[in-house]
Motif scaffolding. Structure first.
Motif, PDB file in Angstrom:
ATOM      1  N   LEU A 176       3.104  -1.106   4.177  1.00  0.00           N
ATOM      2  CA  LEU A 176       2.586   0.226   3.887  1.00  0.00           C
ATOM      3  C   LEU A 176       3.780   1.167   3.723  1.00  0.00           C
ATOM      4  O   LEU A 176       4.580   1.349   4.641  1.00  0.00           O
ATOM      5  CB  LEU A 176       1.685   0.707   5.030  1.00  0.00           C
ATOM      6  CG  LEU A 176       0.823   1.941   4.785  1.00  0.00           C
ATOM      7  CD1 LEU A 176      -0.157   1.702   3.650  1.00  0.00           C
ATOM      8  CD2 LEU A 176       0.063   2.322   6.060  1.00  0.00           C
ATOM      9  N   LEU A 177       3.917   1.745   2.512  1.00  0.00           N
ATOM     10  CA  LEU A 177       4.997   2.679   2.201  1.00  0.00           C
ATOM     11  C   LEU A 177       4.441   4.096   2.227  1.00  0.00           C
ATOM     12  O   LEU A 177       3.500   4.412   1.488  1.00  0.00           O
ATOM     13  CB  LEU A 177       5.574   2.383   0.818  1.00  0.00           C
ATOM     14  CG  LEU A 177       6.249   1.029   0.613  1.00  0.00           C
ATOM     15  CD1 LEU A 177       6.684   0.874  -0.841  1.00  0.00           C
ATOM     16  CD2 LEU A 177       7.448   0.888   1.534  1.00  0.00           C
ATOM     17  N   CYS A 178       5.030   4.948   3.051  1.00  0.00           N
ATOM     18  CA  CYS A 178       4.537   6.315   3.226  1.00  0.00           C
ATOM     19  C   CYS A 178       5.640   7.307   2.862  1.00  0.00           C
ATOM     20  O   CYS A 178       6.720   7.288   3.466  1.00  0.00           O
ATOM     21  CB  CYS A 178       4.101   6.555   4.668  1.00  0.00           C
ATOM     22  SG  CYS A 178       2.882   5.373   5.289  1.00  0.00           S
ATOM     23  N   GLY A 209       0.843  -1.190   0.000  1.00  0.00           N
ATOM     24  CA  GLY A 209       0.000   0.000   0.000  1.00  0.00           C
ATOM     25  C   GLY A 209       0.878   1.239   0.000  1.00  0.00           C
ATOM     26  O   GLY A 209       1.949   1.261   0.613  1.00  0.00           O
ATOM     27  N   PHE A 210       0.433   2.284  -0.722  1.00  0.00           N
ATOM     28  CA  PHE A 210       1.213   3.518  -0.854  1.00  0.00           C
ATOM     29  C   PHE A 210       0.421   4.694  -0.286  1.00  0.00           C
ATOM     30  O   PHE A 210      -0.771   4.839  -0.552  1.00  0.00           O
ATOM     31  CB  PHE A 210       1.512   3.816  -2.324  1.00  0.00           C
ATOM     32  CG  PHE A 210       2.433   2.824  -2.984  1.00  0.00           C
ATOM     33  CD1 PHE A 210       3.804   3.028  -3.011  1.00  0.00           C
ATOM     34  CD2 PHE A 210       1.920   1.691  -3.597  1.00  0.00           C
ATOM     35  CE1 PHE A 210       4.648   2.123  -3.632  1.00  0.00           C
ATOM     36  CE2 PHE A 210       2.749   0.775  -4.222  1.00  0.00           C
ATOM     37  CZ  PHE A 210       4.124   0.987  -4.240  1.00  0.00           C
ATOM     38  N   GLY A 268      -0.309  -4.356  13.784  1.00  0.00           N
ATOM     39  CA  GLY A 268       0.470  -5.345  13.042  1.00  0.00           C
ATOM     40  C   GLY A 268       0.918  -4.948  11.655  1.00  0.00           C
ATOM     41  O   GLY A 268       1.598  -5.721  10.976  1.00  0.00           O
ATOM     42  N   ILE A 269       0.545  -3.735  11.188  1.00  0.00           N
ATOM     43  CA  ILE A 269       0.966  -3.287   9.864  1.00  0.00           C
ATOM     44  C   ILE A 269       2.468  -2.999   9.865  1.00  0.00           C
ATOM     45  O   ILE A 269       3.002  -2.392  10.794  1.00  0.00           O
ATOM     46  CB  ILE A 269       0.198  -2.020   9.447  1.00  0.00           C
ATOM     47  CG1 ILE A 269      -1.286  -2.343   9.233  1.00  0.00           C
ATOM     48  CG2 ILE A 269       0.787  -1.398   8.186  1.00  0.00           C
ATOM     49  CD1 ILE A 269      -1.581  -3.154   8.006  1.00  0.00           C
ATOM     50  N   THR A 270       3.160  -3.423   8.818  1.00  0.00           N
ATOM     51  CA  THR A 270       4.575  -3.104   8.638  1.00  0.00           C
ATOM     52  C   THR A 270       4.672  -1.773   7.905  1.00  0.00           C
ATOM     53  O   THR A 270       4.087  -1.597   6.833  1.00  0.00           O
ATOM     54  CB  THR A 270       5.285  -4.201   7.831  1.00  0.00           C
ATOM     55  OG1 THR A 270       5.090  -5.460   8.491  1.00  0.00           O
ATOM     56  CG2 THR A 270       6.776  -3.925   7.714  1.00  0.00           C
ATOM     57  N   LEU A 271       5.425  -0.819   8.482  1.00  0.00           N
ATOM     58  CA  LEU A 271       5.484   0.538   7.965  1.00  0.00           C
ATOM     59  C   LEU A 271       6.897   0.926   7.544  1.00  0.00           C
ATOM     60  O   LEU A 271       7.868   0.629   8.251  1.00  0.00           O
ATOM     61  CB  LEU A 271       5.054   1.546   9.041  1.00  0.00           C
ATOM     62  CG  LEU A 271       3.583   1.655   9.444  1.00  0.00           C
ATOM     63  CD1 LEU A 271       3.450   2.635  10.599  1.00  0.00           C
ATOM     64  CD2 LEU A 271       2.740   2.098   8.277  1.00  0.00           C
ATOM     65  N   ILE A 272       6.996   1.601   6.402  1.00  0.00           N
ATOM     66  CA  ILE A 272       8.202   2.328   6.024  1.00  0.00           C
ATOM     67  C   ILE A 272       7.769   3.767   5.751  1.00  0.00           C
ATOM     68  O   ILE A 272       6.901   4.007   4.912  1.00  0.00           O
ATOM     69  CB  ILE A 272       8.881   1.743   4.781  1.00  0.00           C
ATOM     70  CG1 ILE A 272       9.355   0.313   5.043  1.00  0.00           C
ATOM     71  CG2 ILE A 272      10.071   2.610   4.370  1.00  0.00           C
ATOM     72  CD1 ILE A 272      10.020  -0.343   3.844  1.00  0.00           C
ATOM     73  N   VAL A 273       8.353   4.714   6.479  1.00  0.00           N
ATOM     74  CA  VAL A 273       7.970   6.119   6.369  1.00  0.00           C
ATOM     75  C   VAL A 273       9.186   6.950   5.987  1.00  0.00           C
ATOM     76  O   VAL A 273      10.180   6.972   6.721  1.00  0.00           O
ATOM     77  CB  VAL A 273       7.374   6.641   7.696  1.00  0.00           C
ATOM     78  CG1 VAL A 273       6.979   8.112   7.560  1.00  0.00           C
ATOM     79  CG2 VAL A 273       6.166   5.809   8.112  1.00  0.00           C
TER      80      VAL A 273
END
Length: 239
Positions: free
Chosen positions: A178-180, A101-102, A206-211
């Motif tokens: 999720l890429l932010c 997801g973006f 539990g969402i994996t995030l890259i910000v």
């Protein structure tokens, strides 16, 4: 592509969401430009990684490789254990649509479509029946606190609400990652804090995030922080 690469079957918890091995990207030219120099990096399920660095350092290049938008010129990139190097563009697009997801600084919403329709559009090419698209879009909007705004159009929503719609759209396909990219860049301080609080809640769920961010306060919210400068990645190790 191997069977099961884009289906909805769960991925074992011990398989990293992303595993980079010697990944690099060099743009051809005279002289060639090393946008990202070779690096290794493992991002596990439930990670919250923030990335900082000056403009032109390679942050967007990293995001494009992680999101399967660009192909690296060297190394191996595994998404949920799937080696993406040899995939055709259609296969990469299918994998991207089902597992990533973006969220961008600009919301990229259709201005005259309702929030429900904007979220549903994320599933249009995934073969999801319309009735299920409606149900899942309503659930995603409820998850970001917009259950009472399903019929509102972006032109009649605040910046914070529009970003929440964008986050719901990113979540509706139930991605692994999720890429932010500067998700609070167009928001005032109060609204930005609300969006960051929502991202914190999603991570707790539990969402994996890259910000990617230029804001040290946003970077400090991550479990791990990478700096990128002149195409070189360095992880900030905290005590």
């Amino acid at each position: 592509m191997s069977k099961g690469a884009t289906d909805a079957e769960p991925t074992p918890e011990d398989v990293p969401v992303l595993d980079f091995r010697g990944v690099a990207l060099t743009y051809p030219g005279t002289p060639p430009v090393e946008a990202l120099r070779p690096f290794d990096l493992t991002i596990r399920r439930g990670d919250h990684l923030t990335i900082v660095g000056p403009s032109g350092s390679g942050k967007s290049t990293f995001l494009n490789i992680a999101g399967l938008l660009d192909r690296p010129s060297g190394g191996t990139c595994l998404l949920d254990g799937i080696d993406t190097a040899g995939l055709r563009e259609s296969e990469r697009a299918g994998l991207r649509g089902s597992r990533i997801g973006f969220v961008f600084q600009s919301f990229h919403l259709l201005p005259h479509r309702s929030s429900l329709e904007n979220v549903m559009l994320a599933m249009t090419y995934n073969g999801v029946p319309r009735a299920e698209r409606v149900t899942r879009a309503r659930e995603a909007l409820g998850r970001v606190g917009l259950g009472n705004r399903v019929d509102a159009v972006p032109t009649r929503m605040s910046g914070g609400e529009r970003q929440r719609v964008a986050i719901a759209r990113a979540l509706v396909s139930r991605p692994s990652l999720l890429l932010c990219d500067e998700p609070t860049g167009n928001l005032d301080t109060t609204t930005a804090e609300q969006i960051l609080g929502l991202l914190d809640e999603l991570h707790t769920d539990g969402i994996t995030l890259i910000v990617i961010t230029h804001d040290p306060a946003v970077a400090a919210r991550g479990r791990r922080t990478l700096t990128i400068r002149d195409g070189l990645l360095h992880e900030l190790i905290t005590a």
